[in-house]
Enzyme design. Structure first.
Site, PDB file in Angstrom:
ATOM      1  N   GLU A 281      57.856  40.219  27.823  1.00 12.37           N
ATOM      2  CA  GLU A 281      58.695  41.129  27.053  1.00 12.37           C
ATOM      3  C   GLU A 281      57.854  42.252  26.440  1.00 12.37           C
ATOM      4  O   GLU A 281      58.298  43.401  26.358  1.00 12.37           O
ATOM      5  CB  GLU A 281      59.425  40.366  25.951  1.00 12.37           C
ATOM      6  CG  GLU A 281      60.430  39.347  26.444  1.00 12.37           C
ATOM      7  CD  GLU A 281      59.814  37.983  26.746  1.00 12.37           C
ATOM      8  OE1 GLU A 281      60.564  37.033  26.971  1.00 12.37           O
ATOM      9  OE2 GLU A 281      58.560  37.882  26.759  1.00 12.37           O
TER      10      GLU A 281
ATOM     11  N   PRO B 283      46.180  30.083  35.787  1.00  8.52           N
ATOM     12  CA  PRO B 283      47.240  29.349  35.082  1.00  8.52           C
ATOM     13  C   PRO B 283      47.998  30.266  34.138  1.00  8.52           C
ATOM     14  O   PRO B 283      47.426  31.188  33.539  1.00  8.52           O
ATOM     15  CB  PRO B 283      46.467  28.272  34.306  1.00  8.52           C
ATOM     16  CG  PRO B 283      45.085  28.839  34.149  1.00  8.52           C
ATOM     17  CD  PRO B 283      44.838  29.681  35.365  1.00  8.52           C
ATOM     18  N   ARG B 284      49.288  30.015  34.016  1.00 11.69           N
ATOM     19  CA  ARG B 284      50.111  30.807  33.102  1.00 11.69           C
ATOM     20  C   ARG B 284      49.559  30.726  31.688  1.00 11.69           C
ATOM     21  O   ARG B 284      49.564  31.701  30.944  1.00 11.69           O
ATOM     22  CB  ARG B 284      51.560  30.309  33.151  1.00 11.69           C
ATOM     23  CG  ARG B 284      52.499  31.017  32.192  1.00 11.69           C
ATOM     24  CD  ARG B 284      52.694  32.464  32.553  1.00 11.69           C
ATOM     25  NE  ARG B 284      53.708  33.114  31.725  1.00 11.69           N
ATOM     26  CZ  ARG B 284      53.959  34.403  31.749  1.00 11.69           C
ATOM     27  NH1 ARG B 284      53.270  35.196  32.566  1.00 11.69           N
ATOM     28  NH2 ARG B 284      54.886  34.926  30.985  1.00 11.69           N
TER      29      ARG B 284
ATOM     30  N   GLU C  66      44.169  39.964  32.500  1.00 16.22           N
ATOM     31  CA  GLU C  66      43.397  40.388  33.668  1.00 16.22           C
ATOM     32  C   GLU C  66      44.141  40.184  34.986  1.00 16.22           C
ATOM     33  O   GLU C  66      43.521  40.236  36.044  1.00 16.22           O
ATOM     34  CB  GLU C  66      42.054  39.653  33.723  1.00 16.22           C
ATOM     35  CG  GLU C  66      41.105  40.020  32.607  1.00 16.22           C
ATOM     36  CD  GLU C  66      39.689  39.555  32.867  1.00 16.22           C
ATOM     37  OE1 GLU C  66      38.783  40.400  32.919  1.00 16.22           O
ATOM     38  OE2 GLU C  66      39.485  38.326  33.028  1.00 16.22           O
TER      39      GLU C  66
ATOM     40  N   ASN D  66      57.617  36.965  36.786  1.00 15.71           N
ATOM     41  CA  ASN D  66      57.973  38.327  37.184  1.00 15.71           C
ATOM     42  C   ASN D  66      57.282  38.728  38.496  1.00 15.71           C
ATOM     43  O   ASN D  66      56.049  38.805  38.551  1.00 15.71           O
ATOM     44  CB  ASN D  66      57.563  39.274  36.056  1.00 15.71           C
ATOM     45  CG  ASN D  66      57.835  40.718  36.367  1.00 15.71           C
ATOM     46  OD1 ASN D  66      58.541  41.040  37.316  1.00 15.71           O
ATOM     47  ND2 ASN D  66      57.263  41.597  35.563  1.00 15.71           N
ATOM     48  N   PRO D  67      58.052  39.011  39.559  1.00 13.67           N
ATOM     49  CA  PRO D  67      57.432  39.411  40.830  1.00 13.67           C
ATOM     50  C   PRO D  67      57.139  40.904  40.930  1.00 13.67           C
ATOM     51  O   PRO D  67      56.592  41.354  41.943  1.00 13.67           O
ATOM     52  CB  PRO D  67      58.487  39.018  41.859  1.00 13.67           C
ATOM     53  CG  PRO D  67      59.783  39.225  41.138  1.00 13.67           C
ATOM     54  CD  PRO D  67      59.510  38.870  39.687  1.00 13.67           C
TER      55      PRO D  67
ATOM     56  N   GLU E 289      55.057  42.897  39.178  1.00 10.34           N
ATOM     57  CA  GLU E 289      53.650  43.295  39.094  1.00 10.34           C
ATOM     58  C   GLU E 289      52.918  43.146  40.424  1.00 10.34           C
ATOM     59  O   GLU E 289      52.275  44.098  40.881  1.00 10.34           O
ATOM     60  CB  GLU E 289      52.953  42.520  37.977  1.00 10.34           C
ATOM     61  CG  GLU E 289      53.427  42.913  36.590  1.00 10.34           C
ATOM     62  CD  GLU E 289      52.699  42.168  35.495  1.00 10.34           C
ATOM     63  OE1 GLU E 289      51.937  41.225  35.820  1.00 10.34           O
ATOM     64  OE2 GLU E 289      52.883  42.521  34.319  1.00 10.34           O
TER      65      GLU E 289
END
Length: 449
Positions: free
Chosen positions: A81, A284-285, A327, A351-352, A354
């Site tokens: 967001e 990792p997220r 990064e 989110n695809p 990026e």
């Protein structure tokens, strides 16, 4: 921009017996839980989810002085967001407005510190407790509040209403699951929705759900994430990694969640059987999961390199763990093929946009509800590939590695698809303009008139 038809707009003043009862009950509950708030915050700090030196901000105690002049409060829950709304923040700054950005996670705070410019201030959002929210609003005195996507906090919204501050939801998103929960909230839910001056929804479906919950003024503006700039990467860092990698094929597991690590690592090992020089980057997220991810690699007989340790990829370490914040632009630029996480488990996907903007072909699992319309558009354009499990992931990734022309076609399709869906930034700003605080007039002597 399309407005969703509905009942005439009502005043946001909390009128109505059930409205008052619902909010009185919620505020009373907030006062009752306040004594436990300190314990909650300390426990979150122990788990690395709060910054100890800034805990007071979560109780509405300001960490900064309020700047002079009109101020817009923008609240974004976390990293996605925050990144989505940064361009809108810049547009408001160009109008001479002060910006207060609040977020609720340590990760998003680091992003805010790195990317906010000029007069913008970052604070942690206060817990939704009456005394905390009242303290926060009294100090900052915003002329407008903007909440991003699905962040709806009843006490904060009621406090804004009490002070006559208009509230706009931008990039509004309402999933079917959230819609069902709000429908069950009864008078409180309807009262909350009546405190929103304007909702700028991502899609027609989102708008219809907001409208069905009692929101008065709803418009479809599109998704701000299509207009957000792609994540950056320092040129020197990118050059150093490319020199170190020396043309090795690179497979990226991006924004991985628990339950996906094993599947992605198994797919990578299948790929390495065909391409022995393969470099696998695991991002990792949540970077704090890196030690568990490193242990998983070692248990599989693999020696990982860790970004946080200052390691660089080398041939003796086939796995590189990207356990840092901010990064992803670097890792996407290095990758030949990317698997996007949160999609092999019932999380709903990440989110695809990026990776699509950074010209890397994307594979994903079946769980994409969080970004359903974006994934649907990309699939319709043959710009992404859906996989089910490690074997399918390995097979589709190898097909992309083996066919550079196929990779290029996927990238071109994704680029054209994303470009066709831009425009939400301008539509959102145009809709916001009537609600923006007015700067005081300046006389010839330089004094506010």
């Amino acid at each position: 921009m399309r407005e969703i038809d509905g009942p005439p707009m009502r005043e946001i003043d909390g009128r109505g017996f059930w409205d008052r009862v619902a909010f009185a009950a919620w505020r009373s509950a907030g006062r009752l839980v306040e004594p436990a708030a300190a314990l909650l915050l300390r426990e979150r700090e122990r788990r690395g989810k709060e910054e100890g030196e800034r805990l007071a901000e979560r109780r509405g105690i300001p960490g900064r002085k309020r700047p002079a002049g009109p101020l817009v409060w923008v609240h974004a829950a976390s990293v996605g967001e925050t990144n989505a709304v940064l361009a809108l923040i810049s547009a408001m700054q160009e109008e001479g407005l002060g910006i207060l950005l609040t977020t609720g996670t340590v990760t998003s705070a680091k992003i805010a510190r790195a990317r906010l410019k000029g007069n913008a201030i970052h604070q942690y959002v206060p817990l939704d407790v009456p005394r905390y929210c009242a303290r926060f609003v009294r100090h900052w005195r915003p002329g407008l509040a903007i909440f991003v996507e699905s962040e709806l906090w009843p006490v904060a919204m009621d406090e804004l209403s009490r002070h006559g501050v208009p509230l706009v939801v931008v990039n509004g998103r309402m999933s079917p699951r959230s819609f069902r929960r709000w429908r069950q909230s009864g008078p409180l839910g309807r009262s909350i929705m009546r405190r929103i001056s304007l909702c700028l929804a991502q899609t027609g479906d989102d708008a219809a759900r907001f409208k069905a919950l009692g929101m008065d003024k709803v418009m479809v503006s599109g998704n701000l994430k299509f207009d957000a700039p792609e994540p950056s990467a320092p040129a020197a860092e990118l050059a150093a990694f490319r020199e170190t990698i020396e043309g090795r094929p690179v497979f990226l597991g991006a924004s991985l969640h628990p339950g996906e690590d094993e599947q992605v690592l198994a797919a990578a090992e299948k790929l390495r059987a065909v391409r022995p020089d393969l470099l696998t980057i695991l991002a990792p997220r949540h970077p704090e999961r890196a030690p568990a991810l490193a242990d998983l690699c070692r248990n599989a007989g693999l020696t990982p390199a860790l970004r946080s340790a200052g390691d660089m990829p080398d041939m003796t370490k086939p796995v590189f763990i990207a356990d840092t914040i901010g990064e992803m632009g670097l890792w996407y630029r290095l990758a030949d093929v990317t698997f996007l996480g949160g999609t092999l488990i019932p999380h709903g996907g990440q989110n695809p946009i990026e990776p699509a903007k950074l010209a890397v072909p994307v594979l994903h699992g079946p769980h994409t509800a969080n970004f359903a319309e974006i994934f649907a558009a990309l699939r319709a354009a043959d710009a992404v590939g859906e996989v089910n499990g490690a074997d399918d992931l390995a097979a589709q990734a190898e097909a992309l590695f083996a066919n550079p022309e196929h990779r290029r076609q996927r990238v071109d399709a994704a680029t054209h698809c994303i470009q066709s869906l831009t425009g939400a930034l301008q539509r959102s700003f145009d809709a916001l303009r009537p609600y923006l605080p007015v700067k005081p007039a300046v006389t010839r002597t330089g004094e506010a008139g």
